[in-house]
Design a protein around this motif. Structure first.
Motif, PDB file in Angstrom:
ATOM      1  N   ALA A 445       0.851  -1.198   0.000  1.00 51.74           N
ATOM      2  CA  ALA A 445       0.000   0.000   0.000  1.00 51.74           C
ATOM      3  C   ALA A 445       0.882   1.241   0.000  1.00 51.74           C
ATOM      4  O   ALA A 445       2.049   1.184   0.391  1.00 51.74           O
ATOM      5  CB  ALA A 445      -0.904   0.010   1.233  1.00 51.74           C
ATOM      6  N   SER A 446       0.322   2.342  -0.456  1.00 55.04           N
ATOM      7  CA  SER A 446       1.051   3.610  -0.512  1.00 55.04           C
ATOM      8  C   SER A 446       0.169   4.740  -0.002  1.00 55.04           C
ATOM      9  O   SER A 446      -1.056   4.645  -0.033  1.00 55.04           O
ATOM     10  CB  SER A 446       1.455   3.940  -1.951  1.00 55.04           C
ATOM     11  OG  SER A 446       2.133   2.855  -2.527  1.00 55.04           O
ATOM     12  N   ALA A 447       0.845   5.802   0.433  1.00 53.21           N
ATOM     13  CA  ALA A 447       0.111   6.995   0.874  1.00 53.21           C
ATOM     14  C   ALA A 447       1.007   8.202   0.685  1.00 53.21           C
ATOM     15  O   ALA A 447       2.227   8.082   0.592  1.00 53.21           O
ATOM     16  CB  ALA A 447      -0.303   6.865   2.338  1.00 53.21           C
ATOM     17  N   VAL A 448       0.390   9.374   0.603  1.00 48.75           N
ATOM     18  CA  VAL A 448       1.134  10.628   0.621  1.00 48.75           C
ATOM     19  C   VAL A 448       0.586  11.480   1.758  1.00 48.75           C
ATOM     20  O   VAL A 448      -0.630  11.516   1.982  1.00 48.75           O
ATOM     21  CB  VAL A 448       1.048  11.373  -0.742  1.00 48.75           C
ATOM     22  CG1 VAL A 448      -0.391  11.727  -1.114  1.00 48.75           C
ATOM     23  CG2 VAL A 448       1.918  12.628  -0.745  1.00 48.75           C
ATOM     24  N   ALA A 449       1.506  12.106   2.496  1.00 47.38           N
ATOM     25  CA  ALA A 449       1.093  12.987   3.595  1.00 47.38           C
ATOM     26  C   ALA A 449       1.577  14.399   3.303  1.00 47.38           C
ATOM     27  O   ALA A 449       2.717  14.587   2.876  1.00 47.38           O
ATOM     28  CB  ALA A 449       1.680  12.485   4.913  1.00 47.38           C
ATOM     29  N   PHE A 498      -4.932   9.357  -6.187  1.00 48.70           N
ATOM     30  CA  PHE A 498      -4.157   9.263  -4.951  1.00 48.70           C
ATOM     31  C   PHE A 498      -3.245   8.033  -5.038  1.00 48.70           C
ATOM     32  O   PHE A 498      -3.418   7.184  -5.910  1.00 48.70           O
ATOM     33  CB  PHE A 498      -5.083   9.128  -3.737  1.00 48.70           C
ATOM     34  CG  PHE A 498      -6.041  10.277  -3.551  1.00 48.70           C
ATOM     35  CD1 PHE A 498      -5.722  11.568  -3.975  1.00 48.70           C
ATOM     36  CD2 PHE A 498      -7.270  10.070  -2.943  1.00 48.70           C
ATOM     37  CE1 PHE A 498      -6.608  12.625  -3.794  1.00 48.70           C
ATOM     38  CE2 PHE A 498      -8.161  11.121  -2.761  1.00 48.70           C
ATOM     39  CZ  PHE A 498      -7.835  12.399  -3.181  1.00 48.70           C
ATOM     40  N   PRO A 499      -2.287   7.924  -4.111  1.00 47.20           N
ATOM     41  CA  PRO A 499      -1.401   6.747  -4.141  1.00 47.20           C
ATOM     42  C   PRO A 499      -2.179   5.435  -4.023  1.00 47.20           C
ATOM     43  O   PRO A 499      -3.288   5.386  -3.501  1.00 47.20           O
ATOM     44  CB  PRO A 499      -0.490   6.974  -2.936  1.00 47.20           C
ATOM     45  CG  PRO A 499      -0.464   8.451  -2.767  1.00 47.20           C
ATOM     46  CD  PRO A 499      -1.845   8.922  -3.127  1.00 47.20           C
ATOM     47  N   LYS A 500      -1.495   4.419  -4.512  1.00 46.74           N
ATOM     48  CA  LYS A 500      -2.108   3.102  -4.694  1.00 46.74           C
ATOM     49  C   LYS A 500      -2.446   2.413  -3.365  1.00 46.74           C
ATOM     50  O   LYS A 500      -1.625   2.362  -2.453  1.00 46.74           O
ATOM     51  CB  LYS A 500      -1.101   2.240  -5.451  1.00 46.74           C
ATOM     52  CG  LYS A 500      -1.671   1.119  -6.229  1.00 46.74           C
ATOM     53  CD  LYS A 500      -0.613   0.646  -7.233  1.00 46.74           C
ATOM     54  CE  LYS A 500      -1.150  -0.448  -8.110  1.00 46.74           C
ATOM     55  NZ  LYS A 500      -0.244  -0.690  -9.254  1.00 46.74           N
ATOM     56  N   ALA A 501      -3.631   1.849  -3.326  1.00 51.75           N
ATOM     57  CA  ALA A 501      -4.013   1.034  -2.173  1.00 51.75           C
ATOM     58  C   ALA A 501      -4.558  -0.290  -2.684  1.00 51.75           C
ATOM     59  O   ALA A 501      -5.019  -0.377  -3.813  1.00 51.75           O
ATOM     60  CB  ALA A 501      -5.061   1.753  -1.337  1.00 51.75           C
ATOM     61  N   PRO A 502      -4.488  -1.311  -1.842  1.00 53.01           N
ATOM     62  CA  PRO A 502      -4.946  -2.634  -2.278  1.00 53.01           C
ATOM     63  C   PRO A 502      -6.460  -2.758  -2.196  1.00 53.01           C
ATOM     64  O   PRO A 502      -7.142  -1.858  -1.710  1.00 53.01           O
ATOM     65  CB  PRO A 502      -4.294  -3.563  -1.253  1.00 53.01           C
ATOM     66  CG  PRO A 502      -4.206  -2.740  -0.016  1.00 53.01           C
ATOM     67  CD  PRO A 502      -3.953  -1.329  -0.475  1.00 53.01           C
ATOM     68  N   VAL A 503      -6.962  -3.908  -2.646  1.00 53.19           N
ATOM     69  CA  VAL A 503      -8.377  -4.215  -2.484  1.00 53.19           C
ATOM     70  C   VAL A 503      -8.721  -4.134  -1.000  1.00 53.19           C
ATOM     71  O   VAL A 503      -7.928  -4.527  -0.152  1.00 53.19           O
ATOM     72  CB  VAL A 503      -8.692  -5.625  -3.043  1.00 53.19           C
ATOM     73  CG1 VAL A 503      -7.913  -6.713  -2.322  1.00 53.19           C
ATOM     74  CG2 VAL A 503     -10.184  -5.930  -3.002  1.00 53.19           C
ATOM     75  N   SER A 504      -9.869  -3.543  -0.701  1.00 55.79           N
ATOM     76  CA  SER A 504     -10.324  -3.556   0.687  1.00 55.79           C
ATOM     77  C   SER A 504     -11.080  -4.852   0.905  1.00 55.79           C
ATOM     78  O   SER A 504     -12.310  -4.897   0.910  1.00 55.79           O
ATOM     79  CB  SER A 504     -11.186  -2.329   0.994  1.00 55.79           C
ATOM     80  OG  SER A 504     -10.368  -1.207   1.185  1.00 55.79           O
TER      81      SER A 504
END
Ligand code: MOS
Length: 738
Positions: A445-449, A498-504
């Motif tokens: 998973a990825s995120a940006v802050a 937004f940055p990539k996230a996996p299947v919830s």
């Protein structure tokens, strides 16, 4: 006292938006020029389309297009969710005139209003060449699955089953069945598609924005970056929105066909046929045990249904939990599948564990009676101190504590174990229990802050808010990392920009995305701190890491608390509008040293009406060990929701097919019974303290699915205790008790 907000039962950050209608669900994006699509379903269950007469429909005012396999542009083959894409079925929509199940989409009508599209769809006349079909799951037709069961082979063995059974002094051998069930989230699937040149934007109710982006790009033969998926809110999903079903590419296809934005919302009836369901299962359990209760052997085998190969395959992995729940040396599991003319089954809340624990945990109760042992004691005598399947140590396991806490809160000691021994007037009272379990899944998973000039913070990751509280717990994680209040935090999700996230799915959102969010926020914090420490004008100049702490939107020096500066002041002095940092998380090999699972214990009291056979649940207590609880309120809600769904599974839910026509006959919420308020007593959900340093940096295991596991068995066990009747066929309806 801790100033941490993680763990606190704060209200949902999006609660106000949701209750005031300000939250936009996928069917609620007002777009200019929007037109409406309605899907046409097959009236037959197998065969081919001979001809389609759309002339009457075409003439209606407002009708823009009627798309069938005769005129539909062809899509390219799309990757499946189990192989890196998001497609749920292998069959491309409208690819030919073949029919594999009743209700399969054979076309769609686009019109200026929903009403006109709906009416026009009813006027499309289809002539079929019918072929024989089968919707009943006949054991004789069971075959080896073509793919894995869950993530593992269809047949698994350890030790020597025959020898284990030979050593047994007591044996249970029974068959348990569970029916087809449908997810039935309140929000039906909804898709709105808009093209701008060869760029596609899709507003979709989905648990997997990035999977859809990739898959649609392949299907339409355009670059991934040309596809944007937006999904800010989901009105429940439970797995049916995990894979991408054919209405999604069909809506995009229709939008390109008519060159206008198209909105498509499935009807409740369509929710039963084309977007997955939990397959029916027939499971045989054999338990062999010594007189002291020690299990010498477990066999678990059986069948579930899937669709015809042309549509795809899904095998309900009901044996998955059996491998690890009890410390037996000798075990065999085996699954087969029966292909029928139904839509494709799919993941539904705790796929595998939900029906599987019904069988196993019912059988354990039967064994406890046969041995004259308390059912908790029987489970303790077979407690798996390590994972007996992999021989790996658990990253954490608090099942003993769950049994203990649950029993205490429930008042298990007051139970007289003799069946029919507890009565209340004309009601028979029964108390039952079962074990709950679910694995910990973590995905990259990825995120940006972004720390903003005004001291607020924005963190983005394209994960999903299914109504579980994702946005709320993420805000709590972010607030604690920075030492700011939750009000200063905005967590944005559900947008492939937004940055990539996996299947919830797999209860993996918090464990996966939470780690990326914490990482990105820490990285942004470190950048701001470094800016301050390099600046002679800052009170934080040259202060070492060990001396630094964060609170009230400020960074300060531990040994000299007067030395402090706000994020806002640091940015202002440097003329920075924001400081941002990205973070990607992978869950590396190191974590393969531990087996990661959640466990729990379910306790229920039922009362059974002797004359009517009606079962009512009087009390329910669940106790769970799920790692760190990020928000006690949303976590409890997940458990209450899961248990409620489990009560539905135990007592009410069943999708009924008329095998003469192959058609589902209760595809509505009037006749597909889900528990309503009157069916659900006060449910108490407790969490035992559980520290897990291995699952991830935030110590959270994931809580979306464990709540449903074990519930149906606990209810069936309570019904047995009340009545002396063992019901091995769900749901436990009054007719089965009379
Ligand atoms: Mo869940 S059934 O993995 O969406």
């Amino acid at each position: 006292m801790s100033t941490e907000v993680v763990g606190k039962p704060i209200d949902r950050v999006d609660g106000r938006l949701k209750v005031t209608g300000a939250a936009h669900y996928s069917a609620e994006f007002p777009l200019e020029n929007l037109v409406h699509a309605v899907l046409i379903g097959s009236n037959i269950s197998r065969g081919t389309i001979k001809s389609i007469d759309a002339s009457a429909a075409e003439k209606l005012p407002g009708v823009i297009a009627i798309i069938t396999h005769l005129n539909a542009p062809k899509l390219k083959e799309m990757p499946l969710i189990m192989t890196g894409g998001a497609a749920a079925e292998v069959r491309l929509p409208l690819v030919d005139g073949n029919i594999y199940h009743n209700g399969q989409y054979i076309g769609l009508v686009v019109a200026d209003t929903l009403e006109r599209a709906t009416y026009a769809a009813s006027l499309v006349c289809v002539a079929y060449q019918e072929q024989p079909f089968v919707t009943e799951m006949e054991r004789e037709k069971a075959v080896m699955p073509t793919g894995p069961v869950g993530f593992r082979p269809a047949d698994i063995a350890r030790g020597n089953l025959e020898q284990g059974l030979a050593e047994a002094e007591v044996r249970i051998e029974e068959t348990y069945t569970t029916p087809t069930e449908n997810h039935n989230p309140i929000e039906t699937h909804a898709t709105t598609a808009v093209w701008s040149g060869d760029k596609l934007t899709v507003y979709d109710a989905t648990q997997f924005t990035f999977g859809q982006q990739k898959t649609l790009a392949i299907g339409f033969g355009i670059p991934e970056e040309n596809v944007r998926i937006v999904c800010h809110f989901i009105g429940g999903a439970f797995g049916c929105k995990g894979g991408m079903w054919s209405h999604v590419p069909l809506t995009a296809l229709a939008a390109r066909f008519v060159e206008r934005p198209v909105k498509l919302v499935l009807t409740r009836q369509q929710m039963f046929t084309n977007v997955g369901h939990r397959a029916e299962t027939e499971q045989q359990i054999i338990l062999g045990a010594k007189r002291d209760g020690r299990l010498t052997a477990i066999a678990h085998k059986g069948i579930s249904h899937s669709c015809e190969d042309a549509v795809g395959e899904f095998v309900e992995p009901f044996t998955v939990a059996t491998h690890l729940l009890y410390a037996t040396q000798n075990l065999q599991t085996s699954q087969r599948v029966v292909k029928v003319n139904k839509g494709q089954p799919t993941f539904m809340r705790a796929p595998g564990e939900a029906p599987g624990t019904f069988a196993l945990e019912s059988a354990m109760d039967e064994l406890a009676y046969k041995l004259n042992l308390d059912p908790i004691e029987l489970r303790l005598r077979n407690y798996a101190e390590i994972n007996p399947d992999t021989n790996l140590p658990w990253s954490s396991k608090s099942l003993k504590e769950c049994y203990q806490l649950g029993a205490e809160k429930f008042g298990w000691s007051q139970r007289n174990p003799t069946p029919r021994s507890m009565q209340d007037g004309r009601y028979l009272i029964g108390m039952g229990m079962a074990t709950a379990t679910y694995p910990v899944y973590r995905f990259p998973a990825s995120a940006v802050a972004k720390i903003m000039l005004d001291g607020s913070v924005v963190v983005q990751s394209s994960t999903h808010e299914m109504g579980t509280g994702t946005a709320t717990v993420m805000a709590q994680v972010i607030a604690d990392v920075l030492g700011v209040s939750v009000e200063r935090v905005r967590f944005e999700l559900g947008d492939t920009n937004f940055p990539k996230a996996p299947v919830s799915g797999g209860s993996g959102t918090v464990a996966s995305v939470g780690s990326a969010v914490a990482g990105a926020t820490k990285a942004a914090r470190a950048k701001v701190l470094d800016i301050a420490r390099a600046d002679k004008r800052s009170p934080l100049y040259n202060i070492p890491d060990t001396e630094i702490a964060f609170e009230d939107g400020q960074i300060f020096v531990k040994s000299d608390k007067a030395k402090r500066e706000s994020y806002a002041d640091i940015l202002k002095r440097q003329n920075l509008n924001l400081v941002e940092a990205n973070f990607d998380i992978q869950f590396d090999e190191e974590n393969k040293k531990h087996s990661m699972h959640s466990f729990g214990a379910q306790f229920v009291e039922v009362r059974v009406d002797q004359d009517l056979g009606e079962v009512r649940v009087r009390r329910f207590v669940g106790a769970f060990g799920t790692g760190r609880v990020l928000n006690l309120k949303t976590a409890r809600s997940q458990m209450i929701g899961g248990i409620t769904m489990g009560l539905g599974m135990a007592l009410f839910e069943e999708t009924v097919t008329d095998h003469k026509f192959g058609r589902i006959i209760n595809s509505n919420l009037g006749e597909y019974h889900v528990p309503v308020n009157a069916d659900v007593p006060a449910i108490e959900a407790y969490f035992v303290e559980e520290e897990d340093p291995h699952v991830n940096a935030i110590g959270a295991k994931g809580i979306g699915e464990i709540g449903i596991t074990g519930v149906a068995a606990a209810v069936a066990n309570a019904v047995y205790h009340a009545t002396g009747k063992r019901i091995r066929d769900l749901p436990i309806t009054p007719d089965k008790l009379l």
